[in-house]
Design an enzyme around this catalytic site. Structure first.
Site, PDB file in Angstrom:
ATOM      1  N   GLU A  58       0.936  -1.083   0.190  1.00 27.47           N
ATOM      2  CA  GLU A  58       0.096   0.123  -0.208  1.00 27.47           C
ATOM      3  C   GLU A  58       0.748   1.273  -0.007  1.00 27.47           C
ATOM      4  OE1 GLU A  58      -4.124  -1.613   2.095  1.00 27.47           O
ATOM      5  OE2 GLU A  58      -2.789   0.018   3.088  1.00 27.47           O
ATOM      6  N   GLU A  68      -5.820  -8.449   0.716  1.00 28.73           N
ATOM      7  CA  GLU A  68      -6.592  -8.245   1.914  1.00 28.73           C
ATOM      8  C   GLU A  68      -7.848  -7.870   1.725  1.00 28.73           C
ATOM      9  OE1 GLU A  68      -4.815  -4.821   4.317  1.00 28.73           O
ATOM     10  OE2 GLU A  68      -2.925  -5.569   4.124  1.00 28.73           O
TER      11      GLU A  68
END
Length: 452
Positions: free
Chosen positions: A162, A357
């Protein structure tokens, strides 16, 4: 139907679960220091102890084995391996991660290593961090230490987790460590350096571990069209991959990071504004940044509903109606996000997709019967996996799904106030309790999704 080799996993990250923040030669990360700053973290919480996974990883792996987990995605603590960020390697750091990997493999669980998940070395941050032109080389040194330490037994690597949150949420907004507000010109340079670091890491992994699969983990809120006409779908897709007009859209969006990694250039619309801040060599740097990847990892929790504006012909984000479903953090629940995310991402970037995720924060508690009945999370998993199942049945290349997360854990600025885990953690006693959702996920894995 899900393919026989579909990867069913769960995920975690080092700072959020390991604890042992000052043991066995580990150096300080920006999160170790950030948590000491008053008012930064909910009720002054920190990752000093967290889930004590550093000492209890064997117990946690046995829980995964009971659940039938096929793969475990975890990150490496940079400063546990290189206490100062570069230079001296701490042997006890790699001893821990080798013991973790060995235990996973002994229990039939495939390790998926995320090399960097936010816990940047404090010593390197004081030398300018990602703004320092040497930062790609620092990262390359770190990757070399990790690869050398594992000696080829890890077959799946993800370079960075991320980057959108690293810069958008740490240096533009300041909710995450190190929480330093930076001007746009510096953030653009920092991102460019991280992208070079990613490219160098991929090249090094290919050289040192030629059998390994390599990806990167990005995050986004996929665009969900209100209808499925060709016009609505195409308009939604353009909206999803736009570069953006504002710093929030660019620095916290997908395209400014993914386009260079995969397409070898920055998105044209955002480039018009930000090219002036890039180094003169940025086009040449793309030869390093844009490396072949085996898949794109994507963290997806929610989506953005859009509709086509009849006057402009372009998609516009819709406001959620009053009372719209949301999780404990206030994030809206839009189960179609996995389907549209997988469909659009695989098509636009021409890569297989791994959902690295996906999960739900709930107000979990231990009931009188000593169990944790998290029906909302169970329903969330079912609904989202139904969307993923549709993508698979349409032959969209989806390679795996990793639920976030295995354990309740330190949720960054929210501290321990939010619980995402399949396993409840009593932070006072470190007792683990499997939640109802973990048993449902176990059935999903056992049937390879047929139960959905």
């Amino acid at each position: 139907m899900f393919p026989k080799d579909f990867v069913w996993g769960c995920a975690s990250s080092a700072y959020q679960i390991e604890g042992a923040a000052y043991e066995n030669g580990k150096g300080l990360s920006v999160w170790d220091e950030f948590c000491r700053q008053e008012g930064r973290i909910f009720e002054g919480h920190s990752g000093d102890v967290a889930c004590d996974h550093y000492h209890r990883f064997r117990q946690d792996i046995q829980i995964m084995r009971e659940m039938g987990i096929k793969a475990y995605r975890f990150s490496i603590s940079w400063t546990r391996v290189l206490p100062d960020g570069t230079g001296r390697i701490e042997p006890k750091g790699m001893e821990f991660y080798n013991a973790l990997v060995d235990e996973l493999l002994a229990n039939g669980i495939e390790p998926y290593v995320t090399i960097f998940c936010w816990d940047y070395p404090a010593a390197l941050q004081r030398r300018g961090g990602w703004l320092n032109p040497k930062s790609p080389e620092w990262f390359e040194d770190y990757v070399r230490a990790v690869l050398g330490g594992f000696g080829g037994k890890v077959k799946n690597y993800m370079t960075i987790n991320e980057p959108e949150m690293i810069f958008g949420n740490s240096f533009w907004q300041t909710n995450n460590a190190p929480g330093i507000k930076m001007p746009e010109r510096d953030i653009v340079r920092m991102i460019h350096n991280l992208l070079i670091a990613h490219g160098k890491a991929v090249k090094l992994i290919r050289k040192m571990c030629p059998e390994a699969k390599v990806g990167v983990v990005l995050c986004s809120d996929p665009v969900v069209p209100t209808g499925e006409s060709p016009i609505e779908i195409e308009s939604a897709k353009k909206f999803y991959f736009r570069g953006g007009d504002t710093p929030d859209e660019v620095f916290m969006g997908l395209a400014w990071y993914a386009d260079p990694m995969v397409h070898g250039t920055y998105p044209a619309d955002a480039l018009q504004k930000y090219e002036k801040y890039l180094p003169l060599s940025w086009c040449e740097d793309m030869k390093t940044i844009c490396q072949p990847l085996d898949y794109m990892g994507q963290n997806i929790y929610t989506g953005v509903r859009v509709a086509v504006n009849e006057k402009t012909g372009k998609s516009e984000a819709l406001k959620n109606p009053v009372g719209f479903a949301h999780n404990a953090l206030g994030w809206t629940i839009i189960p179609e996000c996995l389907y549209w995310g997988a469909r659009f991402l695989s098509d636009y970037y021409n890569l297989p997709v791994v959902i690295t995720e996906n999960g739900m924060a709930c107000h979990d508690c231990v009931s009188l019967d000593g169990k944790v009945h998290d029906s909302n999370r169970t329903d969330y998993i079912n609904r989202h996996l139904l969307g993923l199942k549709r993508a698979v049945e349409e032959n969209i290349p989806i390679k795996g799904y990793f639920y976030w997360s295995l354990l309740d854990s330190f949720e960054w600025s929210s501290g321990y106030s939010q619980r995402f885990g399949l396993v409840y953690v009593d932070y006072q006693t470190q007792k683990r309790i499997r939640k109802d959702s973990s048993y449902r996920y176990q059935k999903v894995i056992e049937t390879n999704g047929e139960i959905l």
